[in-house]
Design a protein around this motif. Structure first.
Motif, mmCIF file in Angstrom:
data_model
loop_
_atom_site.group_PDB
_atom_site.id
_atom_site.type_symbol
_atom_site.label_atom_id
_atom_site.label_comp_id
_atom_site.label_asym_id
_atom_site.label_seq_id
_atom_site.Cartn_x
_atom_site.Cartn_y
_atom_site.Cartn_z
ATOM 1 N N VAL A 116 2.808 1.016 -10.823
ATOM 2 C CA VAL A 116 1.877 2.071 -10.565
ATOM 3 C C VAL A 116 2.093 3.563 -11.417
ATOM 4 O O VAL A 116 1.375 3.973 -11.955
ATOM 5 C CB VAL A 116 2.460 2.680 -9.092
ATOM 6 C CG1 VAL A 116 1.806 3.815 -8.511
ATOM 7 C CG2 VAL A 116 2.157 1.255 -8.072
ATOM 8 N N ALA B 208 6.921 -1.469 -8.353
ATOM 9 C CA ALA B 208 5.877 -0.187 -8.413
ATOM 10 C C ALA B 208 6.010 0.776 -9.515
ATOM 11 O O ALA B 208 5.122 1.081 -10.028
ATOM 12 C CB ALA B 208 6.103 0.420 -7.100
ATOM 13 N N GLN C 209 0.796 -1.226 0.021
ATOM 14 C CA GLN C 209 0.127 0.057 -0.202
ATOM 15 C C GLN C 209 0.711 1.429 0.132
ATOM 16 O O GLN C 209 0.394 2.124 -0.822
ATOM 17 C CB GLN C 209 -1.030 0.125 1.205
ATOM 18 C CG GLN C 209 -2.014 -0.906 1.178
ATOM 19 C CD GLN C 209 -2.680 -1.094 2.554
ATOM 20 O OE1 GLN C 209 -2.394 -0.686 3.470
ATOM 21 N NE2 GLN C 209 -3.785 -1.823 2.434
ATOM 22 N N ALA C 210 1.891 1.342 0.739
ATOM 23 C CA ALA C 210 2.679 2.476 0.774
ATOM 24 C C ALA C 210 3.348 2.890 -0.418
ATOM 25 O O ALA C 210 3.624 4.100 -0.616
ATOM 26 C CB ALA C 210 3.807 2.188 1.963
ATOM 27 N N MET C 211 3.797 1.850 -1.274
ATOM 28 C CA MET C 211 4.175 2.137 -2.604
ATOM 29 C C MET C 211 3.172 2.607 -3.787
ATOM 30 O O MET C 211 3.352 2.663 -4.754
ATOM 31 C CB MET C 211 5.115 1.148 -3.130
ATOM 32 C CG MET C 211 4.600 -0.296 -3.296
ATOM 33 S SD MET C 211 6.174 -1.212 -2.789
ATOM 34 C CE MET C 211 7.086 -1.202 -4.247
ATOM 35 N N GLY C 212 1.901 2.263 -3.208
ATOM 36 C CA GLY C 212 0.713 2.980 -3.946
ATOM 37 C C GLY C 212 0.034 2.145 -4.925
ATOM 38 O O GLY C 212 -0.727 2.217 -5.861
ATOM 39 N N LEU C 213 0.489 0.642 -4.590
ATOM 40 C CA LEU C 213 -0.408 -0.296 -5.417
ATOM 41 C C LEU C 213 -1.997 -0.351 -5.030
ATOM 42 O O LEU C 213 -1.984 -0.276 -3.693
ATOM 43 C CB LEU C 213 0.147 -1.795 -4.940
ATOM 44 C CG LEU C 213 1.461 -2.323 -5.718
ATOM 45 C CD1 LEU C 213 1.739 -3.383 -5.132
ATOM 46 C CD2 LEU C 213 1.419 -1.932 -6.963
ATOM 47 N N ARG D 167 0.503 8.376 -1.820
ATOM 48 C CA ARG D 167 1.225 7.228 -1.594
ATOM 49 C C ARG D 167 2.381 7.192 -2.925
ATOM 50 O O ARG D 167 3.496 6.834 -2.681
ATOM 51 C CB ARG D 167 0.487 6.107 -1.796
ATOM 52 C CG ARG D 167 0.004 5.900 -0.132
ATOM 53 C CD ARG D 167 -0.999 4.614 -0.228
ATOM 54 N NE ARG D 167 -1.586 4.332 1.124
ATOM 55 C CZ ARG D 167 -2.590 3.758 1.304
ATOM 56 N NH1 ARG D 167 -3.359 2.850 0.144
ATOM 57 N NH2 ARG D 167 -3.281 3.436 2.610
ATOM 58 N N ARG D 168 1.896 7.784 -4.001
ATOM 59 C CA ARG D 168 2.921 7.491 -5.075
ATOM 60 C C ARG D 168 4.137 8.547 -4.688
ATOM 61 O O ARG D 168 5.469 8.131 -5.254
ATOM 62 C CB ARG D 168 2.256 7.968 -6.351
ATOM 63 C CG ARG D 168 1.605 6.873 -7.076
ATOM 64 C CD ARG D 168 1.427 7.323 -8.481
ATOM 65 N NE ARG D 168 0.512 8.549 -8.747
ATOM 66 C CZ ARG D 168 -0.844 8.001 -8.763
ATOM 67 N NH1 ARG D 168 -1.431 6.794 -8.678
ATOM 68 N NH2 ARG D 168 -1.773 9.143 -8.718
ATOM 69 N N ASN E 237 0.925 8.479 5.120
ATOM 70 C CA ASN E 237 0.525 8.061 4.019
ATOM 71 C C ASN E 237 -0.813 7.012 4.312
ATOM 72 O O ASN E 237 -0.886 6.133 3.330
ATOM 73 C CB ASN E 237 1.818 7.241 3.446
ATOM 74 C CG ASN E 237 2.018 6.129 4.230
ATOM 75 O OD1 ASN E 237 1.614 5.853 5.307
ATOM 76 N ND2 ASN E 237 3.005 5.216 3.828
ATOM 77 N N ASP F 133 -4.013 7.662 -3.284
ATOM 78 C CA ASP F 133 -3.281 6.954 -3.961
ATOM 79 C C ASP F 133 -2.133 8.055 -4.629
ATOM 80 O O ASP F 133 -0.936 7.743 -4.638
ATOM 81 C CB ASP F 133 -3.779 6.289 -5.463
ATOM 82 C CG ASP F 133 -4.551 4.980 -4.999
ATOM 83 O OD1 ASP F 133 -4.014 4.320 -4.036
ATOM 84 O OD2 ASP F 133 -5.238 4.307 -5.770
ATOM 85 N N LYS G 234 -3.988 -4.865 -7.367
ATOM 86 C CA LYS G 234 -2.668 -5.193 -7.805
ATOM 87 C C LYS G 234 -1.889 -5.701 -6.607
ATOM 88 O O LYS G 234 -1.067 -6.572 -6.862
ATOM 89 C CB LYS G 234 -1.933 -3.685 -8.087
ATOM 90 C CG LYS G 234 -2.383 -3.272 -9.607
ATOM 91 C CD LYS G 234 -1.726 -2.067 -10.010
ATOM 92 C CE LYS G 234 -2.385 -1.765 -11.297
ATOM 93 N NZ LYS G 234 -1.828 -0.334 -11.740
#
Ligand SMILES: Nc1ncnc2c1ncn2[C@@H]1O[C@H](COP(=O)(O)OP(=O)(O)OP(=O)(O)O)[C@@H](O)[C@H]1O
Ligand SMILES: [Mg+2]
Lengths: 449, 263
Positions: B126, B122, A348-352, B97-98, B69, B94, A356
């Motif tokens: 992402v 990622a 989650q922290a890396m934005g998935l 977090r990116r 985050n 999102d 995904k």
């Protein structure tokens, strides 16, 4: 600190010695495992004699005193006096055990479908092939249509025809991809683009080239399948091992995807979905399969509109799929619980996003943990499908029973069941061995062997 | 305890703080059930600023940076990150977090992927970076954390310090403008702590905005622009490291410092 003075004690490791004799080699092994003490020795002797006795009896019954050629069970009995097996009956009935009452002249269709499936999935074991998931997915999603058409025969509706053509095109794609990979292209996609000369002509065109190629393949396949003239074989005539494999095959291949969805649903934050999935799982897990089968066959038609007169086999397959999904869901949930919370957080922290995260991070790890349980479940399901004999589907078990009630072979009860047991043993044992192999190879303990 | 981990004689790294606000918390409150973990937290972080957060166990340090985050949800107050308001809107979450990287105490590398795949996952999924480009970038980052030769290994084959450096490279691969560290060296053996801290110092030199929860006071002295001391869900005191260590205002801070420096 680095200087050494004479007072310092210098550490010298002792040399390694060989282990004492009698602890290694054959003698050591025997001593340790079989004759560790008086009681161990006694157990060993009793155990070995028991095995020898059973093996000898089986040999006497199944080989030494057995009859291989006879026309009726009477003839067998005259020779064996009841002390040997009558394999003649089994071999006469072999066709029935395998295909039920599927007409002899049409049985090649069953065999063909089997071969196609094997060939389709073979690239799974080719080291050079990359997108293995796609190989599996294409087979799981479209092979059933091709197989249904082959098995059923008769006039296929437009939808079935389209799906059959799609299946054939995908089959060809899988194998062209194998060809391309072994001819030195990175993938079929690159090979097609390069051979058609579009590789360097604007990326936005690539899509159309590939779609076009697939379209051409589809049209050819569609035209080809429309020339087929297959005699109709109603499902009432399906039977034997073939029927067992159809039911359990569909059950097994649908169990994992539907189990995953149910398990995710049960862990969902949305109350409606969670309650529905939980209720579904708990309901079908707390009812024996045979009850679900009876319900499906006798009660389902009552709920459906009269015009729809569902095939008994379809109802049974639906019931088996539901049952298998409910069980699989709990296995998957167990696997998911084995995954550390930190994995979710890192993803989650890396934005998935949720899907995904699940498909790339969580499921691959959970599935590896679950392999033994999943395969155990598959084996159980394969064996459970024999229950369909109770509601009158002529699977291998009911065929075995029927053969002993047949006029000529009246009274032949042991041999068919021994044979059936052997068939199940071989299939289940292979599955079990393969699962152990998978456990060792998938991710290989993530590099640690 | 850890003043020696980094030579305390080393100079403080020059900071490049701009007046652009990247994180703004105002009156943030959070409860776990009945338990009030964060109490009226106000915090403004400027671009390029390096903040060290310390405090006794259970004081809410992790909870605070995990709210930034959205690994934890706050119930009251506003959190603004890179100009985006943190709310229940998944798009906003999102987006935040990116651009916010996070390094965990327990590394949380993905054990089924190689080191390189950990770093490219990622960006590829992402940011839609092409694979070749993502590989190239990941290799650069692995060189930056000084373990390019481990790229093909699995995390389970690396030492703790190496794993944590991979975790840092993995976060950097998303090209974040803020990095959060939650006790990045607490799970490490003493020999490995300095190799991770070195990487973090390098990151600080490059001008990254960093929020670091740590008990490495040597690191705080050398790198931090501001040290924040938390206790019982409140920010008790915040100051420059010089003032914080030599001239603490609150008696609670004094007690804490005497305890951790006593070792
Ligand atoms: N998921 C949770 N549910 C309930 N209470 C929690 C939860 N997570 C943390 N807490 C409690 O909240 C308080 C603050 O936790 P937090 O992890 O933020 O502390 P910390 O300052 O990071 O401590 P440490 O130095 O031990 O990591 C602790 O008392 C903890 O027990
Ligand atoms: Mg913490």
């Amino acid at each position: 600190m680095a200087e050494t003075t004479q007072d310092d004690v210098v550490f010298r490791p002792k040399p390694s010695l060989p282990p004492p004799p009698n602890t290694v080699g054959v003698v050591g092994w025997l001593r340790k495992n079989l004759f560790g003490g008086p009681f161990d020795s006694l157990l060993t002797i009793v155990g070995v004699s028991l095995i020898a006795y059973v093996a000898y009896s089986l040999y006497q019954y199944g080989i030494a005193n057995a009859v291989w050629e006879a026309d009726t069970y009477r003839e067998c009995l005259d020779v064996t006096k009841g002390n040997g097996a009558c394999w003649a009956g089994v071999s006469t009935w072999m066709n029935g055990y395998m295909y039920g009452r599927y007409p002899d002249v049409e049985q090649w269709r069953v065999n063909l479908a089997g071969v196609v499936l094997a060939v389709w999935l073979a690239p799974f074991w080719f080291p050079k092939i990359k997108a293995k998931i796609l190989v599996g997915m294409s087979a799981v999603l479209t092979f059933p249509f091709l197989a249904a058409h082959l098995f059923l025969g008769g006039e296929a509706g437009l939808f079935l025809q389209v799906m059959v053509a799609v299946a054939m095109t995908l089959f060809a794609t899988v194998w062209l991809n194998v060809g391309a990979s072994y001819l030195g292209y990175p993938s079929l996609r690159v090979a097609l683009l390069r051979l058609s000369g579009f590789e360097n002509k604007g990326d936005h065109l690539h899509k159309y080239v590939l779609l076009g190629a697939f379209g051409v393949g589809f049209v050819i396949a569609f035209a080809y399948q429309s020339t087929w003239e297959l005699a109709a074989v109603p499902t009432q005539n399906w039977g034997g091992l073939f029927l067992t494999l159809v039911i359990s095959g569909i059950g097994i291949s649908s169990a994992l995807p539907s189990g995953i969805i149910l398990a995710l649903g049960r862990r969902s934050k949305m109350p409606v979905i969670r309650v529905f999935c939980t209720a579904f799982i708990e309901l079908f897990r707390s009812v024996p399969l045979i009850t679900i089968l009876f319900m499906a066959v006798t009660m389902m038609p009552l709920f459906l509109p009269v015009e729809i007169n569902p095939d008994k086999l379809v109802l049974v397959i639906v019931a088996v799929c539901i049952f298998a999904a409910a069980y699989m869901a709990e296995i998957v949930r167990g696997g998911l619980q084995a995954i550390n919370k930190g994995q979710y957080e890192a993803a989650q922290a890396m934005g998935l996003n949720y899907w995904k995260m699940m498909t790339l991070i969580i499921m691959p790890q959970a599935l590896k943990v679950m392999i033994p349980n999943i395969v155990g479940n598959f084996i159980g399901l394969l064996k459970d499908t024999t229950l369909v004999s109770i509601i009158g589907l002529y699977d291998i078990l009911l065929m075995a029973k029927a053969s002993g009630q047949d006029g000529k072979w009246l009274g032949m009860h042991t041999e068919p069941f021994l044979f059936t047991a052997a068939v199940f043993f071989v299939v289940c044992f292979c599955m079990s061995k393969y699962s152990q192999h998978l456990e060792r190879t998938i991710g290989g303990g993530y590099g640690r062997r | 305890m850890s003043l020696e981990t980094l030579d305390s004689g080393q100079e403080h790294i020059a900071s490049a703080i701009s007046d652009e606000v990247v994180i703004e918390l105002s009156k943030v409150n959070k409860w776990y059930g009945e338990f009030h973990v964060l109490k009226d937290i106000d915090l403004t972080v400027y671009k390029g600023e390096r903040i060290v957060i310390c405090g006794p166990s259970g004081s809410g340090k992790s909870t605070l940076i995990r709210c930034i985050n959205r690994l934890e949800e706050h119930q009251q107050g506003d959190i603004l990150v890179n100009g985006v308001t943190m709310d229940t809107n998944l798009k906003n979450i999102d987006a935040i977090r990116r651009d916010v990287g996070m390094v965990f105490q327990s590394f949380n590398l993905f054990p089924h992927l190689t080191v390189l795949e950990n770093c490219t996952l990622a960006p590829i999924w992402v940011r839609n970076t092409p694979k070749a480009e993502a590989d190239r970038l990941a290799m650069q980052l692995l060189e930056r954390v000084k373990i390019p030769e481990q790229a093909a290994k699995y995390p389970g084959q690396l030492s703790g310090g190496q794993q944590q450096r991979v975790a840092i490279a993995r976060s950097l691969a998303m090209n974040p403008n803020i990095m959060l560290f939650d006790e990045p060296t607490s799970a490490l053996d003493p020999e490995m702590i300095s190799e991770v801290l070195d990487v973090m110092v390098g990151l600080a030199e490059s001008g990254m905005t960093m929020l670091v929860v740590t008990h490495e006071m040597g690191f705080a002295k050398r790198v931090a622009d501001r040290v924040i001391f938390m206790d019982q869900g409140e920010i008790v005191e915040q100051n420059t490291p010089g003032e914080f260590f030599n001239n603490p205002k609150s008696d609670r801070t004094k007690l804490f410092l005497s305890q951790i420096l006593a070792h």
